[in-house]
Scaffold this motif. Sequence first.
Motif, PDB file in Angstrom:
ATOM      1  N   GLY A 183       1.066  -0.882   0.678  1.00 53.92           N
ATOM      2  CA  GLY A 183       0.009  -0.295  -0.368  1.00 53.92           C
ATOM      3  C   GLY A 183       1.079   1.369  -0.152  1.00 53.92           C
ATOM      4  O   GLY A 183       2.051   0.903  -0.010  1.00 53.92           O
ATOM      5  N   LYS A 184       0.281   2.419   0.294  1.00 54.10           N
ATOM      6  CA  LYS A 184       0.992   3.792   0.203  1.00 54.10           C
ATOM      7  C   LYS A 184       0.624   4.138   1.959  1.00 54.10           C
ATOM      8  O   LYS A 184      -0.795   3.601   2.206  1.00 54.10           O
ATOM      9  CB  LYS A 184       0.841   4.916  -1.238  1.00 54.10           C
ATOM     10  CG  LYS A 184       0.740   3.611  -2.210  1.00 54.10           C
ATOM     11  CD  LYS A 184       0.169   4.941  -3.043  1.00 54.10           C
ATOM     12  CE  LYS A 184       0.573   4.432  -5.103  1.00 54.10           C
ATOM     13  NZ  LYS A 184       2.609   4.484  -5.538  1.00 54.10           N
ATOM     14  N   MET A 185       1.605   4.859   2.040  1.00 48.73           N
ATOM     15  CA  MET A 185       2.184   6.079   3.552  1.00 48.73           C
ATOM     16  C   MET A 185       1.449   6.912   3.157  1.00 48.73           C
ATOM     17  O   MET A 185       2.447   7.305   2.586  1.00 48.73           O
ATOM     18  CB  MET A 185       2.658   4.969   4.364  1.00 48.73           C
ATOM     19  CG  MET A 185       2.145   3.729   5.221  1.00 48.73           C
ATOM     20  SD  MET A 185       0.534   3.580   6.111  1.00 48.73           S
ATOM     21  CE  MET A 185       1.198   4.522   7.331  1.00 48.73           C
ATOM     22  N   SER A 193      -2.888   5.370   5.949  1.00 48.53           N
ATOM     23  CA  SER A 193      -2.413   4.752   4.712  1.00 48.53           C
ATOM     24  C   SER A 193      -3.544   5.345   3.968  1.00 48.53           C
ATOM     25  O   SER A 193      -4.171   6.189   3.932  1.00 48.53           O
ATOM     26  CB  SER A 193      -2.760   3.670   4.967  1.00 48.53           C
ATOM     27  OG  SER A 193      -3.916   3.367   5.453  1.00 48.53           O
ATOM     28  N   SER A 211      -6.171   4.012   1.993  1.00 45.31           N
ATOM     29  CA  SER A 211      -7.110   3.336   2.700  1.00 45.31           C
ATOM     30  C   SER A 211      -8.379   3.391   3.774  1.00 45.31           C
ATOM     31  O   SER A 211      -9.163   3.750   3.787  1.00 45.31           O
ATOM     32  CB  SER A 211      -7.123   1.744   2.438  1.00 45.31           C
ATOM     33  OG  SER A 211      -6.175   2.045   3.754  1.00 45.31           O
ATOM     34  N   TYR A 212      -7.470   4.320   4.703  1.00 45.33           N
ATOM     35  CA  TYR A 212      -8.512   5.248   5.729  1.00 45.33           C
ATOM     36  C   TYR A 212      -8.194   6.120   5.485  1.00 45.33           C
ATOM     37  O   TYR A 212      -9.033   6.523   6.249  1.00 45.33           O
ATOM     38  CB  TYR A 212      -6.988   5.072   6.819  1.00 45.33           C
ATOM     39  CG  TYR A 212      -6.939   5.079   8.135  1.00 45.33           C
ATOM     40  CD1 TYR A 212      -8.110   5.241   9.708  1.00 45.33           C
ATOM     41  CD2 TYR A 212      -7.190   6.510   8.520  1.00 45.33           C
ATOM     42  CE1 TYR A 212      -8.264   4.944  10.700  1.00 45.33           C
ATOM     43  CE2 TYR A 212      -7.184   7.794   9.689  1.00 45.33           C
ATOM     44  CZ  TYR A 212      -8.231   7.018  10.727  1.00 45.33           C
ATOM     45  OH  TYR A 212      -8.515   7.369  12.084  1.00 45.33           O
TER      46      TYR A 212
END
Length: 803
Positions: A109-111, A148, A150-151
């Motif tokens: 994922g990406k942070m 993230s 998604s969050y």
Amino acid sequence: MNAYCDVSLPVPLDQAFTYELPETLRHRVQRGARITAPFGSRKLTGVVLRVHDEPPEAPARPVLQLLDETPALDEGMLALGEWIASYYCAPLGEVLRGMMPLAGEIRRGKMYSLTDSGRDAAKQLLLGASDENPTVAVMRMLEARPLSASYLKKKLPEAANVLRSLIKKGFVEVEDVEAERDPMRASAARLRVELERRPQEGKFSKAERELLAYLELHPGSHNLGELDGLISKASESARALARRGTLTLRTESLLSSDGQIRPHLTLNSHQLTAFQEIRSAIEAREFRPYLLQGVTGSGKTEIYLRAIDAALALGRGAMLLVPEIGLTPAVAGQFFDRFGDRVAILHSAFNDAERADQWRRIRTGAAAVVVGTRSGVFAPVRNLGLIIVDEEHDSSYKQAETPRYNGRDVAVVRAQQAGACVVLGSATPSLETRFNAERGKYRLLELPERIEKRPMPQVELIDMRQEFLETRKQSTFSRKLIDAVEHRIANGEQTMLLLNRRGYSSFVACRSCGERMECVNCSVTLTYHRRDRRMLCHYCNYAERVPSVCPKCGSEYIQFLGTGSERVEDELHKTFPTARIARMDRDTVAGKRHFESILQGFREGAYDILVGTQMIAKGHDIPNVTLVGIISADTGLGLPDFRAAERTFQLLTQAAGRAGRGALPGIVMIQTINPDHYAVRLASQQNYPGFYEKELQFRRLMRYPPFAALANVLVRSASQEDAMRMSAELGRLMTPPPEDTKVLGPAEAPVERLKAEYRYQMLIKSSSRKRLNELLRDLRRFAANRKWNATSLVIDVDPITLL
């Protein structure tokens, strides 16, 4: 103490990368283990090739994480990966990545986090500002901690647009991250829950108490997805209780019985001889390669089952590889019925988590039998004793992307390394395989007759040129084929009709100016799909609306030419209005369950006629099919490919083999405008030896495999000028060619433009495999030294197609 490790990363570079090992990992990292390491701004998962004390010239970056305490790849699998990288001229890192479908264990994922300037801006922006402003809301959340993607999107639907704006301003930075995925975070439908122990007194939520009470009243394991429909918050409660050790969660088996009762068949004399030979090789615990050549319906599957039984009885593992299209739940269920929970299934249609779960079962020894498609050849089967490659001639065993390996050939090499028996099965073996058997490299086992003395189907060639002269009509179906289908419908029998072309019409043209509707990305015509009301490119999936007028001259005289499987289905409904008809091609089979549901309906008699592309011709055993019709045997004969005749012969023979597999005899009708072509004529006679000799003569004359090692070198670029320049440079590099080597090209590829890239190719033939490999490595070094884009040079060793 080992302070450094060399790591193979999944990048298109022929080198390993040295990293420093943190103190905590120096005694734990082993060769073959997976680690996470920084690579530029990314974090990649790689495989450790060596641990050592030799510091590199430049400062080494540290390893971030060790993913395997026990190596994911043992010495045998690493040696196999190195062989593939060498033989197929592919980067080792990309080979090793393809050998491990454990990507499902890694959550990528990406942070997003604030930069220093972003923190300064936040101090000013957030003073007294309202979170109703999306930018303020995002900045406030990121000020607390990195988050993230998604969050953020879950909290704020507009987050994606806000983040793009903040990144442009330099206030936010993004980082690719990888973390281990908890296998118990699989979807509820993929998990089974069971009460581990009687719960002690303690604090449980209301939902947890309800779930525990249900499990106490109903002992055994339950599908968590089904419990979600019975008990409020069952999934959430089960995961919480599993973390506390009160419940056990395990992943659901992907296999189940298909409900059919299959008695063990009595082997005929030919089957028994073949089985005894294979069993003796397994017992000898030595490498022996076999070609099991049997006519369609000769009972090869029963030999496979018994051979696997023999391997398991000796405590050895077994692997069965089948073509991509052939691994249906019914096929897998057949092996599950015989071997139960010892079977694992590996299929590209499963998602990463599902494949990783099966891989884990194989690696721990819980599954000793593997049924898989091409990539199943890399399954970590313990004490491997038997590899079976069914329909070994099938083109789906060849990987279309880097590394471009052939699963059949890799299976032979893996069996050799493991001291195992390998069986290549087919009714129509590839010329290379049969040639190896003729030379004694493989042992030939033959099954010349069908089981239970069933007759081979009668085959009739129908000359469509003569049909046109007699009827003065351009028809899809001949009169004889229509009569035969009507007869089958009246008698309650079933028919399969094959046309290996999708869509309704092959192309659309203007009758005024001759303009053809072409793809904007590829140099091919668009295919008309009537059901979807669109024009579609079968290479890149580009789609357009169906034109009402010619885009070039404005004429209304638009003509739809050619016939595809969708049009055949439409004409069948008109010709046989009361018949129940199903169509099976890539347009109707949209998922891993659709294929089997159509086939199962046909098997159970829900349809009278099944029409489709090559996917209906492979390996299906449906006893009530007594007629197989080939709508056009000539579809693939005109392709600019030296394997065109071989593929046509195999497809026609395999399709014909679907008829008469039950108590009733079968008939095959082949419509063609080339009845004298040797591939069509010999397929109608089911005469493999005759075709083999004829095709071998052509290959010998033209120096094609098996009489030469072959490689297809492709240069591609979005710029035609660059593609031409690079291909010319390679052409000059190979002038003059090495001894006993012939170079054809460079020239435009048969499909010159594909997916918005121009393509030029060179075909290299050599009598020496070693010299060919050295030449290909020179080409890769040349491209690397010139700093070509990593995707500009494509090398395909032992190509299955030249298109």
